[in-house]
Design an enzyme around this catalytic site. Structure first.
Site, PDB file in Angstrom:
ATOM      1  N   HIS A 103       0.937  -1.330  -0.028  1.00 42.68           N
ATOM      2  CA  HIS A 103       0.034  -0.181   0.108  1.00 42.68           C
ATOM      3  C   HIS A 103       1.027   1.365   0.173  1.00 42.68           C
ATOM      4  CE1 HIS A 103      -3.376  -2.689   1.773  1.00 42.68           C
ATOM      5  NE2 HIS A 103      -3.487  -2.355   0.676  1.00 42.68           N
ATOM      6  N   ARG A 109      -6.248  -1.357 -15.205  1.00 36.42           N
ATOM      7  CA  ARG A 109      -5.754  -2.745 -14.634  1.00 36.42           C
ATOM      8  C   ARG A 109      -6.668  -3.037 -13.230  1.00 36.42           C
ATOM      9  NH1 ARG A 109      -0.018  -0.845 -14.885  1.00 36.42           N
ATOM     10  NH2 ARG A 109       1.069  -2.396 -15.866  1.00 36.42           N
ATOM     11  N   GLU A 113       1.418  -9.866 -25.389  1.00 41.31           N
ATOM     12  CA  GLU A 113       2.175  -9.636 -24.485  1.00 41.31           C
ATOM     13  C   GLU A 113       2.652 -11.098 -24.173  1.00 41.31           C
ATOM     14  OE1 GLU A 113       0.596  -8.815 -20.798  1.00 41.31           O
ATOM     15  OE2 GLU A 113      -1.250  -9.559 -21.133  1.00 41.31           O
ATOM     16  N   ASN A 155       5.915  -5.231 -20.537  1.00 36.59           N
ATOM     17  CA  ASN A 155       6.263  -5.747 -19.447  1.00 36.59           C
ATOM     18  C   ASN A 155       6.369  -7.295 -19.473  1.00 36.59           C
ATOM     19  OD1 ASN A 155       5.894  -3.108 -18.806  1.00 36.59           O
ATOM     20  ND2 ASN A 155       4.242  -3.358 -17.602  1.00 36.59           N
ATOM     21  N   ASP A 156       5.279  -7.913 -20.002  1.00 35.53           N
ATOM     22  CA  ASP A 156       5.304  -9.268 -19.995  1.00 35.53           C
ATOM     23  C   ASP A 156       6.102  -9.933 -21.393  1.00 35.53           C
ATOM     24  OD1 ASP A 156       4.099 -10.377 -17.876  1.00 35.53           O
ATOM     25  OD2 ASP A 156       2.295  -9.462 -18.408  1.00 35.53           O
ATOM     26  N   ARG A 196      10.532 -10.889 -14.816  1.00 35.88           N
ATOM     27  CA  ARG A 196      10.559  -9.417 -14.528  1.00 35.88           C
ATOM     28  C   ARG A 196      10.445  -9.117 -13.178  1.00 35.88           C
ATOM     29  NH1 ARG A 196       3.982  -8.070 -16.150  1.00 35.88           N
ATOM     30  NH2 ARG A 196       4.044  -6.450 -14.992  1.00 35.88           N
ATOM     31  N   CYS A 225       0.748  -0.371 -23.771  1.00 32.02           N
ATOM     32  CA  CYS A 225       0.500   0.093 -22.503  1.00 32.02           C
ATOM     33  C   CYS A 225       1.711  -0.369 -21.471  1.00 32.02           C
ATOM     34  CB  CYS A 225      -0.956  -0.500 -22.270  1.00 32.02           C
ATOM     35  SG  CYS A 225      -1.303  -2.338 -22.080  1.00 32.02           S
TER      36      CYS A 225
END
Ligand code: PEP
Ligand code: MG
Length: 576
Positions: free
Chosen positions: A191, A298, A433, A456-457, A467, A504
């Site tokens: 958080h 997301r 991805e 990212n993937d 990653r 993205c």
């Protein structure tokens, strides 16, 4: 001078003195009590629970107003701890059996709970230990009649250093005095990290031992984008970073000046600039940084901090809010991407040896149509209130797309029967991805309405580099020729079939790649809000023809290093 490396939680560079918050230790006496004192001890406990509840509700209200409802919801988990029957009953029964003061019993039970939680392997659940700690300390303070100072005494600008921050601490941070913060523990999904980004305070988390290496009063340089902390830097280092801050300020003023202008090249090619969000509360920041729409929402964060999965109505309300807030701009809602490094306690998911290659994202949703349909129905219903698009994560080939679309059709049919309106022409896109999707982009583009490249993937799967593994991070190379060729293949296939293609993944937010992505023909960049002005500035500084030449040259280079050097030079020429 020493340098500490941690996890980059929120970008920005700050230089200031350290303000270290020690661990709050409670000296709790162990006092035997008489049988006739038990009711009084029980009353003390009840009063402490009531006082704690009041504090949390007040804090929640304040955060709801200051930061938004999503952040405020974090404290729902705290309120649940106060109602935890198992915890309360254990305290009452031990109090009666052992006849020791309730503060001592409570601290013992709390310790046991925290120990159990901190050993859980699931990252997400383990990080909820912070919630338990936070609320447990509040109860103890109330039992002992102690006041918590926290950051209250901090009046001057400082970098705050702590073992960990409770969500209450983070939420109480004021940007005017806390210029950055550092923690020993915590990861990207903590958080603390999520809040740091919303607050736009540079932050480095997970440094392991910052609190033992830093004393209050030390001079610190915090580079939140790189995840680096420099303790008591020498004059040369200070000068370099001060220059960098000045330069960044100067440059960012230039960037900010164009943030509300269209992202159009000098020869007239228009690029869509959208934003990535995890929570609806980020919308003001999306707008103030000049995005047109959202290219990646997301949604899995919506499932977090709660005991039960959200109902269709809750999904609907959230999506309707986002759709209306951005109207007439488009919002791309990505369906649940669970698994990999994101787990939720609401769904039983067997442990897997390689979760990134396991039952993740669309695979989970296809296996659990009951869960998937709740979200799809809500997205469809919300599509009547704005410009919503739907996007599936982790599609590996055409069959998965067809299966997902079949479930979507079922939902549409149900809604038609129920007389509920929705956008009959809602556009359905696919995240590219996985290398198999990249290589069959020609086939997928015949059945998808748009693509969004999830680098990212895509990078982790094409280069076989986890990653999240810091030991092999040097192999995680967006500039690798294999990645660039794959991106080219995806864009060309999409254009041959007349669909648009966006990106993205984080690569789109990295200024180094803006020119080459533009030159390869990318139609949309979906960025973290902070990156928007700079990427717009770069796009507005060149012609499409120039960018195409740059992309061609880059495709001829054979190593990631060569690509990076080449791109850095080109960027320098433009930003000069
Ligand atoms: C990606 O993989 O590039 C992406 C945008 O999705 P996530 O980071 O949520 O996996
Ligand atoms: Mg992804």
């Amino acid at each position: 001078m020493i340098t500490l490396k941690g996890i980059a939680a929120a970008p920005g560079i700050s230089i200031a003195k350290a303000y270290r918050i020690g661990k709050e230790e409670f000296l709790i006496p162990k006092v035997p009590i008489r049988t006739e004192d038990i009711p009084l001890q029980l009353q003390l406990f009840e009063e402490a629970l009531i006082a704690t509840r009041k504090e949390i509700i007040e804090l929640q209200k304040k955060i709801g107003l200051d930061m938004g409802q999503e952040e405020a919801q974090i404290f729902d988990a705290h309120l649940l701890v106060l109602e935890d029957r198992m915890l309360i009953e254990e305290i009452i029964s031990r109090l009666k059996k052992e006849q020791i003061n309730v503060a001592y019993i409570f601290s013992e039970v709390l310790k046991k709970y925290i120990e159990v939680f901190s050993k859980i392997e699931d990252d997400y659940l383990r990080e909820r230990t912070a919630d338990l700690n936070d609320v447990g300390k509040r109860i103890l303070r109330n039992l002992l009649g102690k006041e918590y100072k926290g950051l209250k005494d901090l009046k001057e600008k400082a970098v705050v250093v702590a073992h960990d921050f409770s969500p209450s601490d983070t939420a109480a941070m004021k940007k005017e005095v806390v210029v950055a913060f550092i923690t020993d523990i915590g990861g990207k999904t903590s958080h603390t990290a999520i809040m740091a980004k919303s607050l736009e305070i540079p932050a480095v988390v997970g440094t392991m031992d910052a609190t033992s290496k830093i004393q209050s009063g030390d001079t610190l340089i915090v580079d939140g984008g790189m995840g680096i902390v420099i303790v008591n830097p020498d004059e040369d280092t200070l000068r370099i970073y001060r220059d960098q801050i000045e330069k960044l300020k100067g440059i960012s003023e230039r960037f900010l000046a164009v943030k509300d202008l269209p992202a159009v090249t000098l020869d007239g090619r228009n690029i869509e600039i959208a934003a990535n969000i995890e929570l609806p509360s980020e919308i003001p920041s999306v707008k103030s940084h000049g995005a047109k729409g959202i290219g990646l929402y997301r949604t899995e964060f919506f499932y977090m901090n709660r005991k039960d999965a959200p109902t269709e109505e809750e999904h609907f309300q959230a999506y309707k809010y986002v759709a209306s807030a951005l109207h007439p701009d488009a919002v791309v809602i990505r369906t649940l991407d669970l698994g990999g490094d994101k787990f939720l306690s609401q769904f039983e998911m067997p442990k897997e040896i390689q979760p990134f290659l396991g039952c993740r994202a669309i695979r989970f949703c296809l296996a659990r149509p009951d869960v998937f349909k709740v979200q799809l129905r809500a997205i469809l219903r919300a599509s009547a209130f704005g410009n919503l698009r739907l996007m599936y994560p982790m599609i590996s080939g055409i069959e998965e797309l067809q299966q997902a679309n079949a479930i979507l059709e079922e939902c549409k049919e149900e809604l038609r029967r129920e007389g509920v309106s929705f956008d009959e022409n809602i556009r359905v896109g696919v995240m590219i991805e996985i290398p198999s999707a990249a290589m069959t982009a020609d086939l997928l583009s015949k059945e998808a309405d748009f693509f969004s490249i999830g680098t990212n993937d895509l990078i982790q799967y094409s280069l076989a580099v986890d990653r999240a593994n810091e030991k092999i991070a040097y192999l995680y190379e967006p500039a690798h020729p294999a990645v660039l060729r794959m991106i080219k293949n995806i864009i060309d296939a999409a254009h041959q079939n007349n669909i648009w293609v966006g990106m993205c993944g984080e690569m789109a937010s990295d200024e180094i790649f803006a020119l080459v992505l533009l030159g390869l023909g990318l139609d949309e960049f979906s960025l973290s809000s902070l990156a928007i002005p700079q990427i717009k500035y770069i796009i507005r500084s060149v012609t499409y023809a120039q960018a195409k030449n740059i992309a061609n040259e880059v495709l001829g280079l054979s190593t990631a290093k060569a690509v990076e050097t080449f791109m850095q030079d080109k960027l320098r020429e433009i930003l000069h």
